[in-house]
Scaffold this motif. Structure first.
Motif, short mmCIF file in Angstrom:
data_model
loop_
_atom_site.label_atom_id
_atom_site.label_comp_id
_atom_site.label_asym_id
_atom_site.label_seq_id
_atom_site.Cartn_x
_atom_site.Cartn_y
_atom_site.Cartn_z
N MET A 236 -10.35 31.99 64.13
CA MET A 236 -10.38 31.10 65.28
C MET A 236 -11.02 31.75 66.51
SD MET A 236 -9.22 28.20 64.39
CE MET A 236 -8.87 27.41 65.96
N GLY A 237 -11.42 33.04 66.40
CA GLY A 237 -12.07 33.72 67.51
C GLY A 237 -11.12 34.08 68.62
N SER A 238 -9.87 34.38 68.29
CA SER A 238 -8.89 34.75 69.31
C SER A 238 -9.32 36.03 70.03
CB SER A 238 -7.52 34.96 68.65
OG SER A 238 -6.61 35.52 69.57
N SER A 239 -8.99 36.12 71.33
CA SER A 239 -9.36 37.28 72.13
C SER A 239 -8.37 38.44 72.00
CB SER A 239 -9.48 36.89 73.60
OG SER A 239 -8.24 36.42 74.09
N LYS A 240 -7.33 38.27 71.20
CA LYS A 240 -6.33 39.33 71.03
C LYS A 240 -6.99 40.60 70.48
CE LYS A 240 -2.37 36.29 70.09
NZ LYS A 240 -1.38 35.91 69.05
N GLU A 241 -6.53 41.74 70.99
CA GLU A 241 -6.96 43.05 70.50
C GLU A 241 -8.47 43.31 70.67
OE1 GLU A 241 -5.62 43.42 66.50
OE2 GLU A 241 -3.52 43.12 67.02
N LEU A 242 -9.13 42.53 71.54
CA LEU A 242 -10.55 42.73 71.77
C LEU A 242 -10.82 43.32 73.15
CD1 LEU A 242 -12.05 39.47 70.21
CD2 LEU A 242 -12.02 41.75 69.21
N GLY A 243 -9.76 43.72 73.85
CA GLY A 243 -9.89 44.24 75.20
C GLY A 243 -10.87 45.39 75.29
N GLU A 244 -10.85 46.29 74.30
CA GLU A 244 -11.74 47.46 74.30
C GLU A 244 -13.20 47.04 74.36
OE1 GLU A 244 -13.11 51.13 71.33
OE2 GLU A 244 -11.47 49.79 70.74
N ILE A 245 -13.57 46.01 73.60
CA ILE A 245 -14.96 45.55 73.54
C ILE A 245 -15.36 44.92 74.87
CG2 ILE A 245 -16.65 44.28 72.18
CD1 ILE A 245 -15.10 46.42 70.64
N TYR A 246 -14.45 44.16 75.48
CA TYR A 246 -14.75 43.56 76.78
C TYR A 246 -14.99 44.64 77.84
CZ TYR A 246 -13.78 38.81 75.19
OH TYR A 246 -13.84 37.61 74.55
N TYR A 247 -14.17 45.68 77.82
CA TYR A 247 -14.35 46.78 78.77
C TYR A 247 -15.62 47.58 78.47
CZ TYR A 247 -10.05 46.18 81.40
OH TYR A 247 -9.09 45.70 82.24
N ASN A 248 -15.96 47.71 77.18
CA ASN A 248 -17.22 48.35 76.80
C ASN A 248 -18.41 47.60 77.41
OD1 ASN A 248 -16.20 49.15 73.37
ND2 ASN A 248 -15.92 50.29 75.27
N THR A 249 -18.31 46.28 77.41
CA THR A 249 -19.38 45.44 77.95
C THR A 249 -19.54 45.65 79.46
OG1 THR A 249 -18.89 43.77 76.24
CG2 THR A 249 -20.25 43.07 78.10
N LEU A 250 -18.42 45.67 80.18
CA LEU A 250 -18.48 45.93 81.62
C LEU A 250 -19.08 47.31 81.90
CD1 LEU A 250 -14.98 44.60 82.81
CD2 LEU A 250 -17.19 43.43 82.92
N GLU A 251 -18.68 48.30 81.11
CA GLU A 251 -19.18 49.66 81.29
C GLU A 251 -20.68 49.74 81.07
OE1 GLU A 251 -18.65 54.09 79.22
OE2 GLU A 251 -17.23 52.47 78.72
N ALA A 252 -21.17 49.03 80.04
CA ALA A 252 -22.60 49.05 79.73
C ALA A 252 -23.41 48.45 80.88
CB ALA A 252 -22.86 48.28 78.44
N VAL A 253 -22.95 47.34 81.45
CA VAL A 253 -23.66 46.69 82.55
C VAL A 253 -23.68 47.61 83.78
CG1 VAL A 253 -23.69 44.71 84.12
CG2 VAL A 253 -23.15 44.38 81.70
N GLU A 254 -22.56 48.29 84.04
CA GLU A 254 -22.49 49.20 85.19
C GLU A 254 -23.49 50.35 85.09
OE1 GLU A 254 -18.48 50.49 85.49
OE2 GLU A 254 -17.72 48.57 86.23
N LYS A 255 -23.86 50.74 83.86
CA LYS A 255 -24.79 51.84 83.66
C LYS A 255 -26.25 51.44 83.91
CE LYS A 255 -22.11 54.75 80.52
NZ LYS A 255 -22.12 55.49 79.25
N VAL A 256 -26.51 50.14 83.96
CA VAL A 256 -27.87 49.65 84.19
C VAL A 256 -27.94 49.14 85.63
CG1 VAL A 256 -29.66 48.05 83.44
CG2 VAL A 256 -28.09 49.04 81.75
N SER A 257 -28.64 49.87 86.48
CA SER A 257 -28.61 49.58 87.92
C SER A 257 -29.14 48.20 88.29
CB SER A 257 -29.41 50.65 88.67
OG SER A 257 -30.75 50.68 88.21
N LYS A 258 -30.08 47.69 87.54
CA LYS A 258 -30.70 46.41 87.88
C LYS A 258 -29.90 45.21 87.35
CE LYS A 258 -35.40 48.26 88.05
NZ LYS A 258 -36.77 48.18 87.49
N ALA A 259 -28.86 45.46 86.55
CA ALA A 259 -28.02 44.38 86.00
C ALA A 259 -26.78 44.21 86.87
CB ALA A 259 -27.62 44.70 84.57
#
Length: 323
Positions: free
Chosen positions: A219-242
């Motif tokens: 069903m695509g539940s967001s449970k236990e996916l917190g690490e991936i969401y934070y990985n995504t935020l971290e990746a964007v922060e590393k790219v100055s133009k994003a």
């Protein structure tokens, strides 16, 4: 020489397949021997509890075989019929395993109730039950630690589920052991059938838990996916133009993840620059977490204001996953 992302993914798949196969074959061989001796001893002694334990161990052989098949299928690359890959085969197999385990629990429960109704309480050579229970406890503990370690290492949900089933089997064999000790020391005749009913409850619990967890994944539940969401935020922060990552969605398929997100860039930026910025975010994200298989990024002008109907942003991620 530095490896490309495709080479790293190939290496991950090869390692996963090998470790998963080793874990599955280990389970098949050890559980095969245990199931044989438990079923033979159940026929010799007439113990319902050890028969229940033997049936439960037989299902473990089936789960190991299914896990082995799932690992083979999930390691196949994407093709025309399966553009997202074959990783979800592991989730499907885990769902099947849950139904097999629930059915086994039902069979054990029916047999134990029939034993109580017919007052079939006699056990011949009860010390055989005692020894096979002790052997089973130590063997299942080894399998649990081994499979749980492998499953977490390669992020294989079906092997982790199989490991948790091994842990449940420790309680099962321990219940049989306690029951036979009561039978031998206090001469409580009906305790064997009572233990069989308790064993069936253990089996039901694991099967239902596995069924519900795989339903969340489908069903695509967001449970236990917190690490991936934070990985995504971290990746964007590393790219100055994003800027301003939002509408972030993560989908799990077996051991890999698919990520979708929107980012904002300067309005004056060319299409080529915007595309390069999105590509940098994707590379950073896959570098942070090699289990992220694909990233879909939508680019918007900085300060773009629109209603968000789905997905997460930085604030909602912190609100949901920092609990």
């Amino acid at each position: 020489m530095k490896k490309t992302l495709n080479e790293e993914n190939f290496q991950i798949n090869s390692t996963r397949e090998k470790l998963a196969a080793n874990a599955s074959w280990m389970g098949i061989i050890i559980n095969g021997a245990l199931a044989f001796f438990k079923l033979v001893i159940s026929f010799i002694t007439g113990s319902m509890a050890i028969l229940a334990d033997g049936i439960d161990t037989t299902t473990d052989i089936i789960t190991s075989i299914l896990t082995l098949i799932a690992s083979k299928i999930s390691s196949k690359p994407a093709d025309d019929s399966h553009p997202f890959g074959h990783e979800r085969a592991e989730t499907i197999v885990t769902k099947v395993l849950s139904l097999v385990i629930i059915y086994a629990g039902f069979q054990v429960l029916i047999g134990a109730i029939q034993s109580i109704i017919t007052h079939s309480f006699s056990i011949y050579r009860p010390y055989l039950v005692l020894w096979i229970s002790l052997i089973s406890i130590f063997t299942k503990y080894f399998l649990y630690k081994y499979k749980f370690s492998v499953g977490n290492k390669i992020r294989n949900s079906s092997i982790v589920a199989d490991a948790l089933n091994m842990r449940n089997d420790i309680l099962t064999s321990l219940s049989v052991l306690i029951g036979i000790i009561f039978y031998l020391t206090l001469n409580i005749m009906w305790v064997d059938s009572l233990v069989a009913i308790i064993v069936s409850a253990f089996i039901f619990r694991v099967g239902i838990k596995m069924f519900l967890e795989t339903s969340d994944e489908f069903m695509g539940s967001s449970k236990e996916l917190g690490e991936i969401y934070y990985n995504t935020l971290e990746a964007v922060e590393k790219v100055s133009k994003a800027n301003n990552p939002h509408k972030i969605r993560v989908r799990k398929a077996g051991y890999v993840y698919f990520v979708e997100l929107h980012i904002e860039v300067e309005e004056e930026m060319s299409v080529k620059e915007a595309n390069e910025t999105a590509s940098q975010v994707e590379k950073e994200l896959k570098k942070i977490n090699p289990y992220i298989k694909d990233v879909m990024i939508h680019v918007e002008p900085l300060g773009n204001n629109e209603e968000e109907e789905f997905g997460f942003d930085k604030n909602s991620i912190k609100r949901i996953f920092d609990k």
